[in-house]
Enzyme design. Structure first.
Site, short mmCIF file in Angstrom:
data_model
loop_
_atom_site.label_atom_id
_atom_site.label_comp_id
_atom_site.label_asym_id
_atom_site.label_seq_id
_atom_site.Cartn_x
_atom_site.Cartn_y
_atom_site.Cartn_z
CE LYS A 84 49.96 20.68 -16.64
NZ LYS A 84 49.88 22.16 -16.70
CB SER A 159 46.22 22.81 -15.81
OG SER A 159 47.47 23.22 -16.36
CB SER A 183 48.83 25.89 -15.23
OG SER A 183 47.55 26.20 -15.72
#
Length: 487
Positions: A84, A159, A183
């Site tokens: 990420k 996210s 997330s």
């Protein structure tokens, strides 16, 4: 959807690691396969911000030489994974999905990245996310809207949406996400993969762009429980550079993956865990509970008196803390934020100290109630979220009837519990709805007992195949760039 294939990209992370060690497959072959898949499909899925083609191939050739020399000790040697893009990588830009950090090139790796490299992992690149990890849709105004590989007209969760999509679409063998309010777990459920939020303090946050300091944690996202356990064993443990990490041993979880669940006590909170759900989600999770019973577990109703205040407390803390971190940028560069994130940060600045402190007091109360409940049960099982993937761009969702409600609060209905209490929680695929979209269930455990969650998930995945199913990108049309926001 497909369940079997001779394509080496359909190997799980653990299978790929074993195949590399026995020289049945080459790291170069795997990296080239991943890069080709990214090239073929990411214009439509927008899962990636940065792809490290040449660096990954150089690392693969180096790993191949190590294998030929007899190296066997590195658990991830030659395995292509991704990160990420709020996780710092030395010499490689780390944007946090933002315009503000679009040119930031860190001088050092985050601790979790350094540990992955030491374990032999090959970093393929950095994955798209909701801007600064503050949101649950991964609709990013700066790097493109991330799309769901099962249906590109649907959202991928967030996210860590790029992480969920890249794993589900077989573009990498595993990824790291971060989880504040859900997330890791949300995109894992939405994309039909496995992901775990570790106990708060079990994994270092050093080198990770924060969202809310008191809840942030990094964790693995992959196809199976075993895959996640392999990644977790590499990244877990005390880090002197992060004072929030627990100074306690982190015994390996992989050796304890298999074992009987006979007599295991699974808690269900009546009036909450199966309240306010889409019917397909409820039926899938109830079938999963039945599967656990067939494996020897016992389902126990456990009341948690103050459970219903968790969403309000979660939103309060997850508003105030990000606004504190972003305060200077919000004043100096407000125009550089996406509209939704800027609004959330401005709302956070309106929170009173009394609101924040009351939310923190509630956290203490809720955690104590769960710790008391763990005297009577070994783990809890509930849906990961109450609905399946909604249309891209939606800010509301219908869960029951024709009532529209806020997406942001709805996605936290179950994930916020573990975030507030700091407990480990894992999302495991447990079925599909009538439109072929994945459903996830959440396992919640005692502090620092991730090994039990891995074992529960592994035993469940031993009698089901949901984790083996993959989206058919060709028939879903994901290789065609849909209309959306520009890069």
């Amino acid at each position: 959807m497909s369940t079997t294939s001779d394509d080496p990209l359909n190997l799980t992370l653990a299978e790929a690691a074993r195949a590399i060690r026995t020289r049945e497959v080459s790291p170069v072959e795997l990296v080239r396969g991943c890069l080709a898949r990214i090239e073929a499909h990411d214009d439509g899925l927008r899962a990636w911000i940065t792809v490290c083609d040449e660096e990954a191939l150089d690392a693969a050739r180096s790993a191949e030489r190590e294998v030929r020399s007899g190296a066997r000790s590195k658990p991830l040697l030659g395995v292509p994974i991704a990160l990420k893009d709020n996780i710092a990588t030395r010499g490689l830009r780390t944007t946090a999905g933002s315009k503000i950090l679009s040119d930031w090139i860190p001088d050092e790796d985050a601790t979790v990245v350094a540990r992955l490299r030491e374990a032999g992992a090959i970093i393929l690149g950095k994955l798209n996310l909701h801007e600064f990890a503050w949101g649950g849709t991964s609709d990013n105004p700066h790097y493109g809207t991330v799309r769901n590989p099962w249906n590109p007209d649907r959202f991928p969760g967030g996210s860590s949406g790029g992480s969920g999509v890249a794993v589900a679409a077989r573009m990498c063998f595993g990824a790291l996400g971060t989880d504040t309010g859900g997330s890791i777990r949300l995109p894992s459920a939405i994309n039909g993969i496995t992901g775990i939020r570790p106990t708060y303090g079990r994994v270092s946050n050093h080198g990770i762009v924060p969202l809310a300091w008191s809840m942030d944690t990094a964790g693995p996202m992959a196809r199976t429980s075993e895959d996640c356990a392999v990644l977790f064993d590499v990244i877990a443990g005390h880090d002197p550079r992060d004072p929030t990490t627990a100074n306690r041993a982190a015994p390996p979880c992989v050796p304890t993956l298999r074992g009987s669940l006979r007599g295991l006590r699974i808690g269900v909170i009546p009036g909450y865990f199966f309240h306010h759900l889409q019917p397909d989600v409820e039926s899938a999770v109830r079938r999963a509970l039945s599967a656990f019973e067939e494996l020897g577990a016992v389902i126990v109703d456990v009341p948690i008196e103050n459970i219903h205040g968790n969403i309000s407390a979660q939103l309060t803390i997850e508003s105030a803390e990000p606004s504190t971190y972003h305060q200077r940028w919000l004043r100096e560069r407000p125009q550089d934020y996406g509209a939704d994130v800027r609004t959330l940060l401005e709302v956070g600045e309106l929170m009173l100290a009394t609101h924040y402190l009351q939310a923190q007091r509630y956290r203490t109360l809720l955690r104590e109630e769960f710790l008391q409940a763990f005297r009577n049960v070994d783990a809890f099982v509930c849906p990961t979220l109450p609905f399946t993937a909604t249309p891209v761009g939606a800010t509301t969702v219908r869960i029951e009837g024709d009532v529209e409600e806020s997406m942001l609060s709805a996605i936290m209905q179950f994930t916020g519990v573990a975030s507030l209490t700091g407990l480990p929680a894992m999302s495991v695929p447990c079925g599909f709805d009538s439109e072929g979209l994945p459903v996830g269930m959440q396992l919640i455990g005692r502090p620092f007992e991730e090994s039990l969650l891995f074992r529960m998930a592994a035993e469940y995945q031993g009698v089901t195949d949901f984790h083996r199913r993959a989206p058919d990108l060709a028939t879903r049309g994901a290789s065609k760039a849909p209309p959306g926001r520009p890069d």
